[in-house]
Design a protein around this motif. Structure first.
Motif, PDB file in Angstrom:
ATOM      1  N   HIS A   1      62.329 -13.748  17.658  1.00  0.00           N
ATOM      2  CA  HIS A   1      62.202 -14.942  17.860  1.00  0.00           C
ATOM      3  C   HIS A   1      62.190 -15.796  16.295  1.00  0.00           C
ATOM      4  CE1 HIS A   1      61.902 -14.803  21.870  1.00  0.00           C
ATOM      5  NE2 HIS A   1      60.779 -14.216  21.876  1.00  0.00           N
ATOM      6  N   GLN A   2      62.600 -15.143  15.301  1.00  0.00           N
ATOM      7  CA  GLN A   2      62.374 -15.562  14.076  1.00  0.00           C
ATOM      8  C   GLN A   2      63.953 -15.756  13.194  1.00  0.00           C
ATOM      9  OE1 GLN A   2      59.959 -12.915  11.674  1.00  0.00           O
ATOM     10  NE2 GLN A   2      58.192 -13.847  12.451  1.00  0.00           N
TER      11      GLN A   2
ATOM     12  N   ASP B   1      58.375 -20.463  19.448  1.00  0.00           N
ATOM     13  CA  ASP B   1      57.420 -19.963  20.473  1.00  0.00           C
ATOM     14  C   ASP B   1      58.092 -20.841  21.735  1.00  0.00           C
ATOM     15  OD1 ASP B   1      55.298 -19.562  22.073  1.00  0.00           O
ATOM     16  OD2 ASP B   1      53.858 -20.646  20.940  1.00  0.00           O
TER      17      ASP B   1
ATOM     18  N   LYS C   1      57.427 -21.224  24.861  1.00  0.00           N
ATOM     19  CA  LYS C   1      56.494 -21.591  26.064  1.00  0.00           C
ATOM     20  C   LYS C   1      57.315 -22.320  27.257  1.00  0.00           C
ATOM     21  CE  LYS C   1      52.473 -21.936  23.335  1.00  0.00           C
ATOM     22  NZ  LYS C   1      51.145 -22.941  22.827  1.00  0.00           N
TER      23      LYS C   1
ATOM     24  N   LYS D   1      58.825 -25.969  24.275  1.00  0.00           N
ATOM     25  CA  LYS D   1      59.106 -25.197  23.003  1.00  0.00           C
ATOM     26  C   LYS D   1      58.718 -25.626  21.708  1.00  0.00           C
ATOM     27  CE  LYS D   1      63.448 -25.106  24.284  1.00  0.00           C
ATOM     28  NZ  LYS D   1      65.057 -24.773  24.590  1.00  0.00           N
TER      29      LYS D   1
ATOM     30  N   TYR E   1      58.868 -24.568  17.242  1.00  0.00           N
ATOM     31  CA  TYR E   1      58.978 -23.948  15.924  1.00  0.00           C
ATOM     32  C   TYR E   1      58.158 -23.875  14.816  1.00  0.00           C
ATOM     33  CZ  TYR E   1      62.488 -26.607  13.657  1.00  0.00           C
ATOM     34  OH  TYR E   1      63.265 -27.586  12.961  1.00  0.00           O
ATOM     35  N   LYS E   2      57.881 -23.029  13.941  1.00  0.00           N
ATOM     36  CA  LYS E   2      57.051 -23.095  12.786  1.00  0.00           C
ATOM     37  C   LYS E   2      58.078 -22.998  11.420  1.00  0.00           C
ATOM     38  CE  LYS E   2      52.365 -22.144  14.250  1.00  0.00           C
ATOM     39  NZ  LYS E   2      51.233 -21.116  14.268  1.00  0.00           N
TER      40      LYS E   2
ATOM     41  N   LYS F   1      57.953 -29.643  17.595  1.00  0.00           N
ATOM     42  CA  LYS F   1      57.463 -29.522  19.081  1.00  0.00           C
ATOM     43  C   LYS F   1      58.875 -29.983  19.774  1.00  0.00           C
ATOM     44  CE  LYS F   1      52.618 -29.344  19.125  1.00  0.00           C
ATOM     45  NZ  LYS F   1      51.353 -30.185  19.762  1.00  0.00           N
TER      46      LYS F   1
END
Length: 548
Positions: free
Chosen positions: A426-427, A438, A440, A444, A446-447, A460
Motif C-alpha cells: 500500500h505504498q 490505509d 479502512k 481511506k 494516506y500519509k 483523509k
C-alpha cells in the motif's frame, strides 16, 4: 584527517586563499543591489583572519542611510543558538539538567497525555509541542500587535495536547525556544535579556548585540526590515514582537565573528558543553537527525558544515555556516525578505570553497521495487483527499484518479501534479517522497512523508459538501474561548457565511469543505455537535470555542 589528505586539500584551496582580493568583483556580481534599495552585510573568515567584510545597499530608506559594518540586523532564528548555549551554561553551573522534564521549571506547563518533554527535547526540536505562531493568529493577533513573553507562554501552556510523543519526530517550532527562555529566567533569577547580555554577549565580547525587550528601546545603527512588492519596498518591521528565546536579537557580522571565535574557545575550555551542543540528536527509533542543540547540520561541496538560518517576515534573512575541516565561517545578513536567499549564499561559498572530491563516497544504488497492480487494485486508492493543515502547513486538497493504468494526483481544478508509482504494501512514490495508504472500510487515508524523521501529513478521504442558505444559517452564532478571552461571531450575509473577529473589526468568509468543516483562511474550522446533532461549539487548530 591524515597529513597527506590535508596537504592535498590545502593545495587545492591555495589559489582561492592566495587571491582573495581578486574575488571582490565576483562577490559584486552575486550581490547586485539596486540603487536606493535594502542590502546585505557579509563576513567570511578563516581561523582568526577575516577574509571578507563587505556591505551593499541601504539600511534605512527613509533617510537614505547606507549599510556599514556597524549596521545591526535582526538575525531571526539564529538567536536560538544563544538560547541553547545559555541553557547548557546553566547546566554546567549545576543549576539544571537537560534530561529533566521541562515542566519542573515551567509554571502551568501541561502534563501531556503523550508524554512529558525534557529540556533536551525542547532544545533539539523533538518535543511535540505545537507551534505558537498559528495559535496567536487564531487569537486575532497580527504582526502589528504587541506580543510579550507572558502572552506567548499563555498560548503555549493553554494548549494541552502534543503533536506526537516526545522524541518520536523532529518538528521545528518557535514554541520550544520560547519555553527555554522561560526556564533561563526562572533558573538564573535574571530577566532573559539581562542574562543574555551579562552571561553570553559580554563574555563573548559582542558589544553591538542586544536582545530586544521593549518596543521603545533605541538601538543605534539599526537596519529597518523591508519586503518588495512589484519593484517597490515597504517596511515590514516587527517592532511589537518582544518575547524571548526564539529570536528578537540584533547584531552585526563582526559580533557574529566574535560569537563564532568564542565557540571555538568553548570547544577547548568547556568540551562537554560544546560536544552536547554540536552532536546530532537521535529519535526514539534510533534515527539521527540533522539538528543538535540550537545547531543545524548540512553538507556542501562534500564538506560537513553546521550553523543556523534566520528568516523572518519582518524583512530580514541571515545565515551562519561553519566548515570545521577548513576552519572557514560564512555569515550574511540582509534587510529585505527573500525566500530563495540560499542560492546566492552558496554561490558566495563556492567562490571560496571548491568541491571536495576527496570526500565523495560511492553510493549504493537503491533499486526501486517494481510492483505491478491491476486496474481493480489501483482503483481502491481513488478518491478526494483532504489534509487539514498543521502548525506549519496550510490545508491541502487533491484527487487521486486512475489514468492510463496509473494513479494520477490532481488539483481541485483537475491539473495533474504527478503520478504515483507503486512499491508494494500500500505504498507509493510521490515523486521522491513516500506515501502510505490505509484502506479502512469507513474512510481511506494516506500519509505523505516529506522526511522520514518529520511528522507525516495525514490526508483523509472526504466528500466535498455544499449547503443551502437554510443549512448555513444553522452555523450562525457567537462563539467564545475562555482561556484566551476571545470570541468569534458567525453570520450569514447574502448566502455566505462570515466570521467576525476583534469585536467585528475583521470579517472573513468561510467556505465549506466537508460536513461541518470550513476553510477559514487556510485553516480548518470544524463545528462541534452534541448527541442531538445540535451545534455546541467550534474548533480551530485544536482551540475550542463554545457557542454562547
Amino acid at each position: 584527517m591524515n597529513i597527506t589528505r590535508t596537504a592535498l586539500i590545502l593545495f587545492t584551496l591555495l589559489p582561492t586563499f592566495g587571491f582573495c582580493q581578486n574575488l571582490d568583483s565576483q562577490v559584486d556580481k552575486i550581490y547586485q543591489v539596486k540603487d536606493n534599495a535594502p542590502g546585505i552585510s557579509i563576513l567570511i573568515s578563516k581561523g582568526e583572519e577575516i577574509l571578507l567584510d563587505k556591505q551593499y545597499g541601504i539600511s534605512n530608506l527613509d533617510y537614505d542611510i547606507p549599510i556599514t559594518n556597524k549596521t545591526v540586523f535582526n538575525i531571526g532564528s539564529i538567536a536560538k543558538q544563544f538560547t541553547a548555549y545559555a541553557i547548557l551554561l546553566l547546566e554546567e553551573q549545576g543549576k539544571l539538567s537537560i534530561k529533566e522534564p521541562a515542566y519542573k521549571y515551567i509554571n502551568n506547563l501541561p502534563r501531556y497525555q503523550k508524554g512529558n518533554p525534557t529540556i533536551e527535547q525542547l532544545l533539539n526540536q523533538t518535543s511535540g509541542i505545537k507551534e505558537v505562531d498559528g495559535i496567536a493568529g487564531v487569537a486575532d493577533l497580527t504582526r502589528n500587535d504587541l506580543l510579550t513573553q507572558s502572552q506567548m507562554m499563555n498560548f503555549i501552556t493553554k494548549t494541552t495536547s502534543l503533536n506526537f510523543e516526545p522524541g518520536e519526530y523532529f518538528q521545528y517550532t518557535n514554541s520550544n525556544y520560547i519555553l527555554l527562555a522561560d526556564i533561563i529566567t526562572k533558573v538564573s533569577g535574571k530577566s532573559f535579556a539581562d542574562f543574555m547580555q551579562e552571561d553570553v554577549f559580554e563574555p563573548f565580547g559582542m558589544e553591538n548585540t542586544i536582545k530586544k525587550s521593549s518596543t521603545y528601546t533605541i538601538i543605534k545603527n539599526r537596519a529597518i526590515g523591508y519586503i518588495e512588492d512589484e519593484g517597490d519596498f515597504y517596511k515590514a518591521q516587527l517592532h511589537a514582537f518582544i518575547y524571548d528565546g526564539d529570536g528578537q536579537v540584533l547584531t552585526t557580522p563582526k559580533d557574529m565573528f566574535k560569537w563564532h571565535r568564542g565557540l571555538q574557545k568553548v570547544k577547548n575550555q568547556h568540551t562537554e558543553l560544546y560536544k552536547k551542543m554540536h552532536t546530532k540528536a537521535k529519535l526514539n527509533n534510533g534515527n539521527i537527525i540533522d539538528y543538535g542543540l540550537g545547531v543545524e547540520f548540512e553538507t556542501h561541496n562534500n564538506y560537513q558544515a553546521f550553523g543556523f538560518d534566520g528568516m523572518i517576515l519582518g524583512g530580514f534573512v541571515s545565515k551562519y555556516l561553519y566548515f570545521p575541516e577548513l576552519d572557514m565561517m560564512f555569515f550574511t545578513t540582509q534587510n529585505t525578505f527573500e525566500s530563495d536567499f540560499k542560492e546566492q549564499f552558496f554561490h558566495l561559498v563556492d567562490l571560496y570553497i571548491p568541491n571536495n572530491n576527496f570526500h565523495i563516497k560511492t553510493r549504493k544504488t537503491v533499486r526501486e521495487k517494481k510492483v505491478k497492480l491491476s486496474k481493480k487494485e489501483l482503483k481502491m486508492y481513488e478518491g478526494s483527499y483532504l489534509f487539514t493543515g498543521s502548525d506549519v502547513e496550510t490545508i491541502k486538497i487533491n484527487t487521486i484518479q486512475l489514468k492510463n493504468d496509473e494513479l494520477a494526483v490532481l488539483t481541485t481544478d483537475g491539473d495533474e501534479i504527478t503520478r504515483l508509482k507503486p512499491i508494494g504494501n500500500h505504498q507509493f512514490m510521490f515523486n521522491d517522497k513516500l506515501v502510505a495508504f490505509d484502506l479502512k472500510y469507513d474512510r481511506k487515508s494516506y500519509k505523505y512523508y516529506d522526511s522520514e524523521n518529520e511528522l507525516p501529513w495525514l490526508f483523509k478521504e472526504y466528500n466535498p459538501t455544499t449547503y443551502n442558505e437554510k443549512q448555513l444559517k444553522e452555523f450562525e452564532g457567537q462563539y467564545f474561548n475562555a482561556d484566551f478571552q476571545i470570541s468569534k461571531k458567525i453570520k450569514l450575509i447574502d448566502g455566505k457565511l462570515f466570521v467576525f473577529s476583534r469585536n467585528g473589526a475583521w470579517k472573513n468568509e468561510i467556505e465549506p469543505l466537508c460536513k461541518d468543516a470550513f476553510d477559514y483562511s487556510s485553516d480548518v474550522m470544524t463545528f462541534i455537535r452534541d448527541d442531538n446533532k445540535k451545534i455546541t461549539g467550534l474548533k480551530i487548530m485544536g482551540i475550542e470555542f463554545e457557542k454562547v
